[in-house]
Scaffold this active site. Structure first.
Site, short mmCIF file in Angstrom:
data_model
loop_
_atom_site.label_atom_id
_atom_site.label_comp_id
_atom_site.label_asym_id
_atom_site.label_seq_id
_atom_site.Cartn_x
_atom_site.Cartn_y
_atom_site.Cartn_z
N LYS A 109 4.91 6.05 12.51
CA LYS A 109 4.74 4.76 11.84
C LYS A 109 5.30 3.68 12.73
O LYS A 109 6.22 3.96 13.53
CB LYS A 109 5.49 4.76 10.50
P1 NAD Z 1 -2.35 -4.99 2.66
O1 NAD Z 1 -1.42 -5.80 3.48
O2 NAD Z 1 -3.81 -5.07 2.95
O3 NAD Z 1 -2.13 -5.36 1.11
C1 NAD Z 1 -0.90 -5.32 0.47
C2 NAD Z 1 -1.06 -5.90 -0.92
O4 NAD Z 1 0.17 -5.76 -1.63
C3 NAD Z 1 -1.39 -7.40 -0.92
O5 NAD Z 1 -2.35 -7.66 -1.93
C4 NAD Z 1 -0.06 -8.04 -1.26
O6 NAD Z 1 -0.20 -9.32 -1.87
C5 NAD Z 1 0.48 -7.00 -2.24
N1 NAD Z 1 1.91 -7.12 -2.48
C6 NAD Z 1 2.91 -7.32 -1.60
N2 NAD Z 1 4.08 -7.42 -2.24
C7 NAD Z 1 3.82 -7.25 -3.55
C8 NAD Z 1 4.60 -7.24 -4.73
N3 NAD Z 1 5.92 -7.43 -4.69
N4 NAD Z 1 3.97 -7.01 -5.93
C9 NAD Z 1 2.64 -6.83 -5.99
N5 NAD Z 1 1.84 -6.83 -4.91
C10 NAD Z 1 2.43 -7.05 -3.72
O7 NAD Z 1 -1.82 -3.48 2.74
P2 NAD Z 1 -2.64 -2.14 2.49
O8 NAD Z 1 -3.19 -1.69 3.78
O9 NAD Z 1 -3.54 -2.32 1.31
O10 NAD Z 1 -1.44 -1.12 2.13
C11 NAD Z 1 -0.90 -1.04 0.82
C12 NAD Z 1 -0.09 0.23 0.69
O11 NAD Z 1 -0.92 1.37 0.99
C13 NAD Z 1 1.11 0.35 1.65
O12 NAD Z 1 2.13 1.09 1.01
C14 NAD Z 1 0.55 1.17 2.79
O13 NAD Z 1 1.56 1.86 3.49
C15 NAD Z 1 -0.33 2.13 2.02
N6 NAD Z 1 -1.38 2.76 2.82
C16 NAD Z 1 -2.31 2.00 3.48
C17 NAD Z 1 -3.32 2.64 4.19
C18 NAD Z 1 -4.43 1.86 4.86
O14 NAD Z 1 -5.38 2.50 5.32
N7 NAD Z 1 -4.40 0.54 4.90
C19 NAD Z 1 -3.35 4.04 4.28
C20 NAD Z 1 -2.38 4.78 3.59
C21 NAD Z 1 -1.40 4.12 2.87
#
Ligand code: NAD
Length: 420
Positions: A109
């Site tokens: 990561k």
């Molecule tokens: P992103 O940056 O595209 O979106 C994050 C979202 O979370 C945004 O809508 C933001 O406004 C919201 N957010 C932030 N703080 C918040 C809060 N306090 N309350 C409510 N919403 C809040 O990120 P993403 O890629 O969608 O990733 C989201 C999660 O999924 C993370 O934990 C990431 O590690 C996990 N993840 C992502 C992927 C991927 O392919 N992008 C893969 C596996 C896991």
């Protein structure tokens, strides 16, 4: 170093989970230690010229948990809370996830402590290019392959490809995944994590004997993962009643029009103020009755405090580490929530990243249909493996998924032996 890592709350949580698994599996001390601690922790500082002429120095981390099963793989996160312990925890979870999915990768990561919402596109590009240049000696398509995570996207990956390729003198698309399709990204990668979350949530409903059509869902986080999970669920007839992001939470008893909300977010920067839904307190939203609850934002949002009040049938952990060990104990005790643990639930992303890497190495391009068919097959197999293990060993779904992942890693380490 071990002690300071353990003091970090997120790493402490990942380490506690690992200890429970290692105890249950009765892992020998030597293998246990070798599995638990990260192989490489890399921190670099990034001096970046900002738009107003100042030079800001950002701290960036990359943790490569272990390299025994192949190159390491994992996302790159831009967020103001990023620190080394959190990145190390996320790398450890990636490790078990890749092994559970039987992908030929170790976990990694990366994270940069910055606030991407407060940065201009030029400043984000500056931070990314500087990071790529500083981390260059430690990555490679056979060593460490990054992908998008919170606060990063396809454009971020494209800049990394550019810096890396400029340094090697030829295009190296396999250095990252989650790239734009025009730059040899994979069809379906953008949607993959959310697609997998929705697919597994619906498989869980199936197992519970609940109808999918007309079921309801609540989603915390409306970024890449939350949006695509919401879209896929809505397409399958699930009513997405509540959605939140950093700007607030909204609710519509008849289901939110996900595509329209997506347009609103693109125009305004957040879900707040969407005129086809009412505002709701974000913490209260998580407790409303629904079939599927999807935390798709941050770690440690399902806690010992709110877990007893959850009103869902399926808890689909799209985010990494959204449930604290205290909440886990409550959920196990309650026994009425079908938990889809993060390392399985959000594994669609890394699985299609793997497909993207394979396509890059073989200079081939698969159709979207091919990608999603293969993805469903791999998710289904891991889902069934987890359910069988949980049933046979009488353990929780999380314990089963972690045991399956840790077992793959431990076996490889045993077979390879100790060098020198
Ligand atoms: P992103 O940056 O595209 O979106 C994050 C979202 O979370 C945004 O809508 C933001 O406004 C919201 N957010 C932030 N703080 C918040 C809060 N306090 N309350 C409510 N919403 C809040 O990120 P993403 O890629 O969608 O990733 C989201 C999660 O999924 C993370 O934990 C990431 O590690 C996990 N993840 C992502 C992927 C991927 O392919 N992008 C893969 C596996 C896991």
């Amino acid at each position: 170093m071990k002690e300071s890592l353990l003091q970090n709350p997120v790493f402490g949580m990942a380490a506690r989970q690992f200890d429970q698994v290692a105890d249950f599996m009765e892992l020998e001390e030597e293998i246990r230690e070798r599995c638990k601690w990260p192989k490489r922790l890399i921190t670099v500082s990034l001096p970046v010229r900002m738009d107003d002429g100042r030079t800001e120095v950002y701290l960036a981390h990359r943790v490569q948990h272990h390299l025994s099963r192949g190159p390491v793989k994992g996302g790159l996160r831009y967020h103001p809370n990023v620190d080394l312990g959190e990145v190390a925890a996320l790398a450890m979870w990636m490790n078990w996830k890749c092994a559970l999915m039987r992908l030929p990768y170790g976990g990694a990561k990366g994270g940069i402590n910055c606030d991407p919402r407060a940065m201009s596109p030029r400043e984000k590009e500056g931070v990314t290019r500087r990071f790529a240049a500083e981390i260059l000696p430690f990555i490679g398509k056979e060593v460490d392959i990054m992908a998008p995570d919170m606060g990063t996207d396809e454009q971020t990956m494209a800049w990394i490809v550019d810096v890396y390729s400029a340094n090697t003198g030829h295009l190296v698309p396999g250095i990252v995944t989650g790239k734009p399709v025009e730059l040899q990204g994979s069809e379906g990668r953008r949607e993959a994590t959310g697609y997998g979350v929705a697919f597994l949530a619906m498989r869980a409903l199936d197992k519970l004997g609940c109808a999918i059509e007309g079921a309801s869902a609540i989603i915390q986080g409306f970024g890449n993962v939350g949006y695509h999970a919401a879209e896929r669920l809505a397409c399958s007839g699930v009513m997405v009643k509540g959605i939140s992001d950093i700007t607030g939470a909204i609710w519509n008893d008849n289901g939110i029009d996900v595509a329209k909300l997506g347009e609103h977010v693109r125009a305004t920067g957040g879900v707040s103020g969407f005129d086809e839904a009412e505002g709701i307190d974000p913490d209260e939203m998580l407790l409303q009755p629904c079939e599927i609850l999807v935390p798709a934002a941050l770690e440690r949002v399902i806690t010992g405090e709110n877990a007893p009040k959850l009103n869902c049938r399926v808890l689909a952990e799209a985010a990494n580490g959204p449930t604290t060990p205290e909440a886990d104990a409550v959920i196990s005790e309650r026994g009425d929530i079908f938990l889809l643990p993060d390392i399985l639930c959000n594994a669609g992303g890394v699985t299609v990243s793997y497909f993207e890497w394979v396509q890059n190495l073989s200079r081939f391009h698969w159709s979207e249909q091919e990608v999603f068919t293969k993805l469903e097959t791999m998710l289904e197999r891991a889902f069934e493996r987890m359910l069988n293990f949980a049933g046979e060993q009488q353990v929780s779904h999380r314990m089963a998924a972690l045991c399956l992942g840790v077992r793959e890693v431990a076996e490889v380490k045993k077979k390879r032996g100790l060098f020198p």
